[in-house]
Design a protein around this motif. Structure first.
Motif, PDB file in Angstrom:
ATOM      1  N   SER A 102      49.490  46.526  41.023  1.00 51.90           N
ATOM      2  CA  SER A 102      49.476  47.566  39.996  1.00 51.90           C
ATOM      3  C   SER A 102      48.050  47.939  39.603  1.00 51.90           C
ATOM      4  CB  SER A 102      50.209  47.077  38.740  1.00 51.90           C
ATOM      5  OG  SER A 102      51.559  46.877  39.026  1.00 51.90           O
ATOM      6  N   VAL A 134      48.685  54.399  32.327  1.00 49.09           N
ATOM      7  CA  VAL A 134      50.016  53.878  32.609  1.00 49.09           C
ATOM      8  C   VAL A 134      49.906  52.849  33.723  1.00 49.09           C
ATOM      9  CG1 VAL A 134      52.340  54.464  33.395  1.00 49.09           C
ATOM     10  CG2 VAL A 134      51.100  56.037  31.887  1.00 49.09           C
ATOM     11  N   HIS A 193      48.994  48.797  30.863  1.00 52.00           N
ATOM     12  CA  HIS A 193      49.090  50.004  30.049  1.00 52.00           C
ATOM     13  C   HIS A 193      47.920  49.946  29.066  1.00 52.00           C
ATOM     14  CE1 HIS A 193      53.129  50.863  31.486  1.00 52.00           C
ATOM     15  NE2 HIS A 193      53.490  49.622  31.174  1.00 52.00           N
ATOM     16  N   SER A 206      50.150  53.478  37.709  1.00 48.68           N
ATOM     17  CA  SER A 206      50.242  54.920  37.963  1.00 48.68           C
ATOM     18  C   SER A 206      49.389  55.374  39.144  1.00 48.68           C
ATOM     19  CB  SER A 206      49.861  55.713  36.710  1.00 48.68           C
ATOM     20  OG  SER A 206      48.535  55.428  36.323  1.00 48.68           O
ATOM     21  N   ARG A 207      48.368  54.624  39.521  1.00 50.03           N
ATOM     22  CA  ARG A 207      47.547  54.992  40.685  1.00 50.03           C
ATOM     23  C   ARG A 207      48.008  54.278  41.939  1.00 50.03           C
ATOM     24  NH1 ARG A 207      41.928  54.488  37.638  1.00 50.03           N
ATOM     25  NH2 ARG A 207      42.736  52.406  37.604  1.00 50.03           N
ATOM     26  N   SER A 265      54.127  49.839  26.691  1.00 47.75           N
ATOM     27  CA  SER A 265      53.478  51.092  27.098  1.00 47.75           C
ATOM     28  C   SER A 265      52.556  51.646  26.011  1.00 47.75           C
ATOM     29  CB  SER A 265      54.530  52.144  27.445  1.00 47.75           C
ATOM     30  OG  SER A 265      55.159  52.606  26.270  1.00 47.75           O
TER      31      SER A 265
END
Length: 158
Positions: free
Chosen positions: A43, A34, A48, A37-38, A17
């Motif tokens: 992913s 991150v 990260h 995160s969206r 991270s």
């Protein structure tokens, strides 16, 4: 012509991270991303990311790069060691990057300055003051020490 541009240096990883990268380097990031995160699947962002950025308007790309290198040069070897570890952890190279982003005709960009002559010469349209840049020996050394790739993206807005 209108030009918007910025530069950032980033370390990225699928598994480590941005907070862990900050802890390892003891350098606070200007920006982080991150993984996932969206969008969770697939992913997005895919990795990260820990970033040191220069988004100051009015500077050329080489001036923006130099601001970042000035901030990080004393830490370059340690950053390079961490980049090598991140490459090994993720099983692929590319953890370290110096990214240049330029967007033409972006509404938030800077107008071309045709008013002030340059060394007594008249400026002509299409010779925007932000175009053109170079990498000096110190920046090349920084790229080598940090194991960074140089990635330049240029886009047209809209």
């Amino acid at each position: 012509m209108i030009v918007s541009q910025y530069v950032y240096f980033a370390l990225s990883s699928e598994r480590v991270s941005a907070a862990e990268i900050t802890g390892r380097l003891d350098i606070e990031a200007d920006e982080i991303a991150v993984r996932g995160s969206r969008v969770a699947s697939p992913s997005r962002p895919a990795r990260h990311r820990w970033k040191i950025a220069c988004r100051k308007p009015g500077l050329t790309v080489d001036e923006q790069i130099n601001r970042i290198v000035d901030r990080l040069f004393d830490h370059a070897e340690r950053i390079g060691e961490l980049a090598a570890e991140l490459d090994a952890i993720d099983g692929e190279p590319g953890a370290s990057v110096l990214q240049v982003v330029r967007v033409f005709e972006h509404p938030d960009g800077e107008e071309e300055d045709l008013t002030s002559p340059y060394e007594g010469l008249q400026k002509l349209s299409g010779q925007h003051q932000l175009l053109g840049w170079h990498i000096d020996a110190r920046v090349l050394q920084f790229l080598r020490l940090t194991r960074a790739e140089l990635d330049v993206d240029e886009y047209a807005y809209g």
